[in-house]
Write a protein that holds these residues in place. Structure first.
Motif, PDB file in Angstrom:
ATOM      1  N   VAL A  29      -3.842  -8.255  -3.564  1.00 29.79           N
ATOM      2  CA  VAL A  29      -3.408  -7.609  -4.805  1.00 29.79           C
ATOM      3  C   VAL A  29      -3.649  -6.108  -4.744  1.00 29.79           C
ATOM      4  N   LEU A  30      -4.787  -5.697  -4.235  1.00 24.62           N
ATOM      5  CA  LEU A  30      -5.084  -4.265  -4.105  1.00 24.62           C
ATOM      6  C   LEU A  30      -4.079  -3.566  -3.201  1.00 24.62           C
ATOM      7  N   GLN A  31      -3.712  -4.239  -2.116  1.00 26.05           N
ATOM      8  CA  GLN A  31      -2.769  -3.621  -1.172  1.00 26.05           C
ATOM      9  C   GLN A  31      -1.387  -3.433  -1.784  1.00 26.05           C
ATOM     10  N   VAL A  32      -0.902  -4.428  -2.524  1.00 28.29           N
ATOM     11  CA  VAL A  32       0.431  -4.269  -3.112  1.00 28.29           C
ATOM     12  C   VAL A  32       0.404  -3.252  -4.248  1.00 28.29           C
ATOM     13  N   GLN A  33      -0.693  -3.221  -5.003  1.00 29.77           N
ATOM     14  CA  GLN A  33      -0.813  -2.228  -6.060  1.00 29.77           C
ATOM     15  C   GLN A  33      -0.836  -0.811  -5.476  1.00 29.77           C
ATOM     16  N   ALA A  34      -1.477  -0.647  -4.326  1.00 27.65           N
ATOM     17  CA  ALA A  34      -1.533   0.662  -3.673  1.00 27.65           C
ATOM     18  C   ALA A  34      -0.154   1.127  -3.230  1.00 27.65           C
ATOM     19  N   GLN A  35       0.763   0.170  -3.071  1.00 25.98           N
ATOM     20  CA  GLN A  35       2.140   0.502  -2.691  1.00 25.98           C
ATOM     21  C   GLN A  35       3.025   0.742  -3.909  1.00 25.98           C
ATOM     22  N   GLY A  36       2.424   0.730  -5.089  1.00 27.60           N
ATOM     23  CA  GLY A  36       3.185   0.993  -6.307  1.00 27.60           C
ATOM     24  C   GLY A  36       3.893  -0.214  -6.873  1.00 27.60           C
TER      25      GLY A  36
END
Length: 262
Positions: A29-36
């Motif tokens: 979840v953190l990784q996809v959020q970091a991608q906007g």
């Protein structure tokens, strides 16, 4: 493909049987959020009971009550209470059959009774906190309902009106419980409204689910994932099957789409 939005069911999808969330899910979840990529929790649960789960994942956008209400970063996008006559009719039938019921409003869980062991078990299973005894003046505020039956086959004794159907709760020990789903108010319809509001194409949306109340959600997105532990009838509505909730299912699905970097 440029993905812009992700919808995650809670029970059996991100939440394990012991009520914890895998570290791999949190990382994903953190990784996809970091991608906007916008991230929503999409659940049958009432929104007032899932804020802590949202905080744990840094998610503040929700579709709750099986699609009856949506919040985007805390702002209400839509709310669709059930018809009062439908609420009264289902309550009458449940009473005749000696089934308990929980009716969800935007701020409380109203049970037909708090005394029966089946209700105690239900509250414990979902860690519900704001529980009250139902009063008739709440009938116009009901966003969703769950019937706690005596057995898994009791659903067949109901004659439901057109436009609504049962969805079995896909949680061990709770399969005698059934959510009331409206054909025109469900997670899939909610997602369609949100995609239009946010100007996002269906093909840019991803969803993960495990229960039959996720059927419409998986059909409303471009990439629909059924968890490995999903209800057996759900797989036909998914684009992909991932691993189970206890085996990095969300992580592996997002990795398949190329959104996770190890």
């Amino acid at each position: 493909m440029t993905y812009k939005i992700l919808f995650l069911d809670i029970d059996g999808t991100i939440l394990q049987p012991n009520h914890s969330i895998e570290d791999s899910t949190k990382q994903a979840v953190l990784q996809v959020q970091a991608q906007g990529i916008e991230t929503f929790l999409a659940t049958g649960r009432p929104v007032h009971e899932i804020k802590e789960i949202g905080d744990e994942l840094k998610i503040s956008s929700f579709i709750g009550y099986n699609g009856a209400l949506a919040l985007y970063n805390g702002k209400q996008i839509f709310a669709e209470p059930m018809k009062e006559q439908t609420v009264h009719r289902l309550l009458e039938v449940a009473k005749k059959k000696q089934h308990e019921m929980v009716l969800y409003t935007d701020n409380a869980n109203y049970f037909t009774s708090l005394a029966p062991p089946s209700v105690t078990e239900f509250i414990k299973a979902f860690r519900l906190r704001n529980n009250k005894v139902y009063q008739q003046d709440k009938a116009n505020q009901v966003l969703g309902m769950t019937i706690i039956m005596n057995g898994e086959n009791d659903q067949y004794s109901y004659s439901l009106e057109d436009g609504i159907h049962f969805s079995q709760v896909n949680v061990d020990g709770m399969r005698h419980c059934f959510d009331i789903i409206r054909n025109q108010v469900n997670k899939g319809v909610g997602i369609q409204l949100l995609l239009k509001e946010l100007n996002i194409e269906k093909e840019q949306a991803i969803a993960f689910g495990d229960g039959m109340n996720d059927k419409e959600m998986l059909q409303a997105v471009g990439e629909g994932f059924a968890m490995g532990n999903a209800h057996e009838d759900l797989f036909q509505y998914a684009d992909h099957k991932t691993t189970s909730v206890t085996d990095s299912g969300v992580y592996n699905g997002l990795k398949f789409l190329g959104l996770i970097k190890e």
